[in-house]
Design a protein around this motif. Structure first.
Motif, PDB file in Angstrom:
ATOM      1  N   ALA A 544       0.915  -1.179   0.154  1.00 46.93           N
ATOM      2  CA  ALA A 544      -0.014  -0.052  -0.044  1.00 46.93           C
ATOM      3  C   ALA A 544       0.828   1.233  -0.193  1.00 46.93           C
ATOM      4  N   GLN A 545       0.153   2.033  -0.481  1.00 43.87           N
ATOM      5  CA  GLN A 545       0.841   3.657  -0.497  1.00 43.87           C
ATOM      6  C   GLN A 545       0.122   4.413   0.854  1.00 43.87           C
ATOM      7  N   THR A 546       1.192   4.811   1.601  1.00 43.08           N
ATOM      8  CA  THR A 546       0.479   5.385   2.978  1.00 43.08           C
ATOM      9  C   THR A 546       0.338   7.010   2.579  1.00 43.08           C
ATOM     10  N   THR A 547      -0.347   7.844   3.314  1.00 47.24           N
ATOM     11  CA  THR A 547      -0.461   9.093   3.171  1.00 47.24           C
ATOM     12  C   THR A 547       0.993   9.997   3.291  1.00 47.24           C
ATOM     13  N   ALA A 548       1.846   9.032   3.754  1.00 47.04           N
ATOM     14  CA  ALA A 548       3.159   9.849   4.056  1.00 47.04           C
ATOM     15  C   ALA A 548       3.931   9.897   2.978  1.00 47.04           C
ATOM     16  N   SER A 549       3.688   8.605   2.016  1.00 47.70           N
ATOM     17  CA  SER A 549       4.529   8.195   0.942  1.00 47.70           C
ATOM     18  C   SER A 549       4.034   8.323  -0.117  1.00 47.70           C
ATOM     19  N   LYS A 550       4.934   8.692  -1.317  1.00 50.02           N
ATOM     20  CA  LYS A 550       4.591   8.551  -2.662  1.00 50.02           C
ATOM     21  C   LYS A 550       5.178   7.185  -3.196  1.00 50.02           C
ATOM     22  N   SER A 551       5.579   6.449  -2.485  1.00 50.68           N
ATOM     23  CA  SER A 551       6.029   5.376  -3.104  1.00 50.68           C
ATOM     24  C   SER A 551       4.808   4.151  -3.115  1.00 50.68           C
ATOM     25  N   GLN A 552       4.788   3.500  -4.539  1.00 50.08           N
ATOM     26  CA  GLN A 552       3.739   2.383  -4.521  1.00 50.08           C
ATOM     27  C   GLN A 552       3.835   1.360  -3.279  1.00 50.08           C
ATOM     28  N   SER A 553       5.198   1.157  -3.391  1.00 50.31           N
ATOM     29  CA  SER A 553       5.306   0.017  -2.120  1.00 50.31           C
ATOM     30  C   SER A 553       5.718   0.804  -0.974  1.00 50.31           C
ATOM     31  N   ALA A 554       5.078   1.569  -0.109  1.00 50.65           N
ATOM     32  CA  ALA A 554       5.537   2.114   1.148  1.00 50.65           C
ATOM     33  C   ALA A 554       5.455   0.957   2.007  1.00 50.65           C
ATOM     34  N   HIS A 555       4.654   0.258   2.114  1.00 53.54           N
ATOM     35  CA  HIS A 555       4.841  -1.067   2.993  1.00 53.54           C
ATOM     36  C   HIS A 555       4.220  -2.316   2.257  1.00 53.54           C
ATOM     37  N   GLY A 556       4.881  -3.441   2.584  1.00 56.54           N
ATOM     38  CA  GLY A 556       4.331  -4.708   2.271  1.00 56.54           C
ATOM     39  C   GLY A 556       3.758  -5.536   3.290  1.00 56.54           C
ATOM     40  N   VAL A 557       2.580  -6.153   3.169  1.00 52.72           N
ATOM     41  CA  VAL A 557       2.049  -6.812   4.185  1.00 52.72           C
ATOM     42  C   VAL A 557       1.443  -8.476   3.731  1.00 52.72           C
ATOM     43  N   PHE A 558       1.874  -9.248   4.517  1.00 45.90           N
ATOM     44  CA  PHE A 558       1.239 -10.453   3.990  1.00 45.90           C
ATOM     45  C   PHE A 558       0.441 -11.209   5.298  1.00 45.90           C
ATOM     46  N   ILE A 559      -0.734 -11.576   5.181  1.00 42.06           N
ATOM     47  CA  ILE A 559      -1.365 -12.114   6.071  1.00 42.06           C
ATOM     48  C   ILE A 559      -1.842 -13.573   5.797  1.00 42.06           C
ATOM     49  N   SER A 560      -1.830 -14.570   6.693  1.00 46.90           N
ATOM     50  CA  SER A 560      -2.025 -16.041   6.289  1.00 46.90           C
ATOM     51  C   SER A 560      -2.568 -16.854   7.321  1.00 46.90           C
ATOM     52  N   PHE A 561      -3.069 -18.095   6.962  1.00 45.92           N
ATOM     53  CA  PHE A 561      -3.448 -19.145   7.793  1.00 45.92           C
ATOM     54  C   PHE A 561      -3.144 -20.496   7.302  1.00 45.92           C
ATOM     55  N   ALA A 562      -3.314 -21.352   8.488  1.00 47.31           N
ATOM     56  CA  ALA A 562      -2.809 -22.759   7.971  1.00 47.31           C
ATOM     57  C   ALA A 562      -3.293 -23.558   9.262  1.00 47.31           C
ATOM     58  N   PRO A 563      -3.676 -25.084   8.863  1.00 47.01           N
ATOM     59  CA  PRO A 563      -3.905 -25.582   7.770  1.00 47.01           C
ATOM     60  C   PRO A 563      -5.492 -25.145   7.070  1.00 47.01           C
ATOM     61  N   TYR A 564      -5.516 -25.315   5.744  1.00 46.66           N
ATOM     62  CA  TYR A 564      -6.771 -24.787   4.946  1.00 46.66           C
ATOM     63  C   TYR A 564      -7.908 -25.291   5.651  1.00 46.66           C
ATOM     64  N   ASP A 565      -7.928 -26.718   5.782  1.00 48.89           N
ATOM     65  CA  ASP A 565      -9.056 -27.541   6.087  1.00 48.89           C
ATOM     66  C   ASP A 565      -9.475 -27.106   7.583  1.00 48.89           C
ATOM     67  N   ASP A 566      -8.647 -26.992   8.520  1.00 53.23           N
ATOM     68  CA  ASP A 566      -8.736 -26.830   9.724  1.00 53.23           C
ATOM     69  C   ASP A 566      -7.953 -25.746  10.301  1.00 53.23           C
ATOM     70  N   PRO A 567      -8.214 -24.461  10.139  1.00 54.53           N
ATOM     71  CA  PRO A 567      -7.149 -23.592  10.473  1.00 54.53           C
ATOM     72  C   PRO A 567      -6.785 -23.322  11.883  1.00 54.53           C
ATOM     73  N   GLN A 568      -5.486 -23.414  12.207  1.00 50.61           N
ATOM     74  CA  GLN A 568      -4.993 -23.483  13.666  1.00 50.61           C
ATOM     75  C   GLN A 568      -4.427 -22.012  14.188  1.00 50.61           C
ATOM     76  N   ILE A 569      -3.676 -21.585  13.238  1.00 49.49           N
ATOM     77  CA  ILE A 569      -2.718 -20.286  13.512  1.00 49.49           C
ATOM     78  C   ILE A 569      -2.993 -19.358  12.242  1.00 49.49           C
ATOM     79  N   ALA A 570      -3.017 -17.818  12.714  1.00 51.52           N
ATOM     80  CA  ALA A 570      -2.843 -17.215  11.883  1.00 51.52           C
ATOM     81  C   ALA A 570      -1.664 -16.290  11.845  1.00 51.52           C
ATOM     82  N   VAL A 571      -0.996 -15.767  10.667  1.00 48.05           N
ATOM     83  CA  VAL A 571       0.200 -15.329  10.686  1.00 48.05           C
ATOM     84  C   VAL A 571       0.217 -13.786   9.879  1.00 48.05           C
TER      85      VAL A 571
END
Length: 613
Positions: A544-571
């Protein structure tokens, strides 16, 4: 006649004298009673009303009390690995009036040399002949304490005392430093869990009572009374040291590799209880030396200053270093927020998985044009593919169909307005967001794909856990158990605390999971990282581009979970002002390796990958 008159006068005078004597006796009796009453009252005041005051004064004149600090309770990870403990040390103090005047110079030279102190400063303290207490040095280890003891014994110096003390020790250095926090010289918690659970960790101090003679000098040791200290209780955390190690190692790599200018943040959470299994912010600090600046750039900036400007800059840099940015700092969520928009729209019935959306050159909202990242044209797509492609234009359309009032209602229902209540200090009381009465079409559009509002990383991770467990929003927590210092009694067993129950349909949950599965397979934005991964997971990138930055990649995020069939953890992983969501996806893969036990070496760097949005 004359004799009768004289006799009458004598009788009258006798009566007057007798009356005066009676008055005098009564006055004397009254005065005696008054004085006696005053005396009794004064004795009552001194012996009853002010008994404790004068008893304490008498005790202070007769006894010298030496406080023995109690060790703080230990902090352990979920498997019992020690993260924080207390070590014995000594404080060197002096009673100058007990030291012979001819010994002051020699004692000053020797003690200054042993304790690495300025000789003149030591001499000045030891020369205060009316003083009963002077601090020479705190937190002396056994080797130095033995040298002081031997020097005093060899020279016959009196009035030099070694008082037993404790010092907080973090045996793994900066490991989990932003979680644990640190203590001050008095062993009081100043940040992190040390501050949050200070009362639990603090024990009850002991003391040595020593009888003093009429001149204030200590009598022989056989008159000592020893009251032992009671250590504080021990905390067992939900933190898994193995997962924590992986998270810290790979997050540090990402911060260096992608020249992250602001921060790296990582969170691993149990979706079914709200327990935090790992949390890290980089750069961080060593709680053994919390005031030493670990960030080289910040340290160089401070060192170039002088005087008051340097002091202010140093204090600001230290406070910035101590902040747990996963909990205390707001950020613009970016494309991972599309999960929240999709969840709300699906649950409200505003869209279906099969609903169609079109992505062209741009979309016009009240005169403002919005583009997709890198001006991509995704064409016609359903909701699942809109998530896979992280399409801004599609989610502007989703937000419009949902409407601003429903959007704001779900924002609140998912716990994104207020604090999560996690057991760490300095969490903001509220995030930054638009209310429905302040939200126009343009604001709704930008909020729908993750801009114009700010939340904390822990809020985003907690949303993910809420969706995956079926709608139960737990209070995120680190505390697993409190036990007594001797491990004989469980003082508190933490039970997961439910903050809210949301009636989220199974179809909504499956749609979100399916969309996140598409992100890491087929042509999704993190497919190159997870396509051949042996465990089925789901994820969502964000750049995302934040309000304080003109860069398209001002910050990078990845949110995930596992396992797919029975989610136990979120990262959740964030690198701010450097990198992209695709860059941090490999870190999450490595966390899964640690959680599912696929690897034994925690040190290799993440695999090379291309920038993806």
């Amino acid at each position: 006649m004359k004799q009768r008159k004289a006799s009458a006068r004598r009788e009258e005078q006798a009566a007057q004298n007798q009356g005066m004597r009676l008055h005098t006796r009564l006055l004397g009796a009254a005065m005696a009673l008054l004085c006696f009453g005053v005396l009794v009252g004064r004795l009552y005041w001194l012996q009853v009303v002010q008994h404790d005051l004068y008893a304490q004064r008498a005790e202070n004149q007769q006894l010298r009390s030496t406080r023995i600090p109690a060790p703080r309770g230990e902090i352990l990870d979920r498997s019992g690995q020690t993260l924080a403990t207390s070590a014995t040390c000594w404080t060197v103090r002096a009673a100058p009036r007990e030291l012979e005047a001819e010994d002051v110079d020699a004692a000053s030279r020797t003690l200054a040399e042993i304790l690495d102190l300025d000789e003149e400063t030591v001499r000045e303290k030891l020369s205060q002949r009316t003083s009963n207490d002077a601090l020479l040095r705190r937190r002396v280890d056994k080797a130095l304490a033995d040298q002081v003891r031997d020097a005093c014994a060899a020279n016959g110096w009196k009035g030099i005392y070694l008082n037993e003390d404790t010092q907080r020790v973090y045996p793994m250095g900066n490991f989990a430093g932003s979680i644990l926090g640190f203590t001050n010289v008095d062993n009081e918690g100043m940040a992190g869990l040390e501050l949050k659970y200070n009362k639990v960790l603090t024990g009850r101090s002991g003391q040595v009572l020593t009888l003093k003679n009429a001149w204030g000098y200590t009598t022989p040791v056989q008159y000592d009374t020893y009251v032992p200290p009671v250590p504080g209780n021990t905390l067992t955390l939900t933190i898994d040291a193995n997962i924590q190690h992986y998270l810290e190692n790979y997050l540090s790599y990402a911060v260096q590799e992608y020249n992250v200018a602001a921060r790296g943040v990582g969170i691993v959470m149990d979706v079914n209880t709200g327990a935090v299994l790992a949390m890290s912010t980089k750069p961080d600090y060593d709680p053994n030396h919390p005031r030493a600046l670990t960030d080289e750039t910040a340290r160089n900036e401070v060192e170039q200053l002088e005087g008051e400007a340097r002091s202010k800059a140093l204090q600001l840099a230290q406070q910035t270093q101590w902040r747990n940015k996963a909990v205390s700092d707001l950020y613009e969520p970016g494309s991972v927020f599309k999960l929240i928009t999709a969840s709300a729209a699906l649950d409200a019935g505003a869209v279906q998985v099969s609903s169609g959306f079109y992505c062209g050159e741009s979309i016009n909202v009240a005169g403002t044009r919005f583009h997709c990242a890198n001006h991509r044209h995704h064409g016609s797509q359903d909701l699942t593919h809109a998530l896979m492609n992280s399409c801004n234009q599609a989610f502007i359309q989703v937000g419009a169909r949902l409407g601003k009032q429903a959007f704001c209602d779900y924002f609140e229902a998912f716990g994104l307005r207020g604090a999560t209540g996690i057991d760490l200090p300095a969490e903001p009381k509220k995030s930054e967001y638009y209310t429905a009465d302040r939200m126009g079409p343009v604001e709704l559009a930008s909020c729908s794909f993750g801009q114009s509002s700010k939340i904390t990383p822990i809020q985003m991770a907690n949303y993910m856990a809420t969706i995956l467990n079926g709608g139960t929003r737990y209070r995120p927590h680190f505390l697993k158990q409190v036990v007594s210092y001797d491990y004989t009694q469980v003082v508190e067993e933490y039970e997961p605390e439910v903050l809210a129950e949301m009636d989220i349909s199974e179809s909504t949950i499956e749609a979100i999971k399916e969309g996140m599965r598409g992100v890491v397979t087929d042509d999704g934005t993190a497919a190159s990282v997870f396509r051949d991964y042996p465990i089925a997971v789901g994820g969502k990138t964000g750049s995302a581009q934040t309000t304080a930055s003109k860069s398209q990649s001002a910050h990078g995020v990845f949110i995930s979970f596992a396992p797919y069939d029975d989610p136990q953890i979120a990262v959740f992983v964030l690198v701010e002002h450097g990198g992209s969501g695709g860059n941090v996806a490999p870190i999450v893969r490595d966390i899964y390796d640690a959680y599912f036990g696929k690897q034994t070496n925690p040190d290799p760097a993440p695999q090379e990958n291309t920038l993806i949005y």
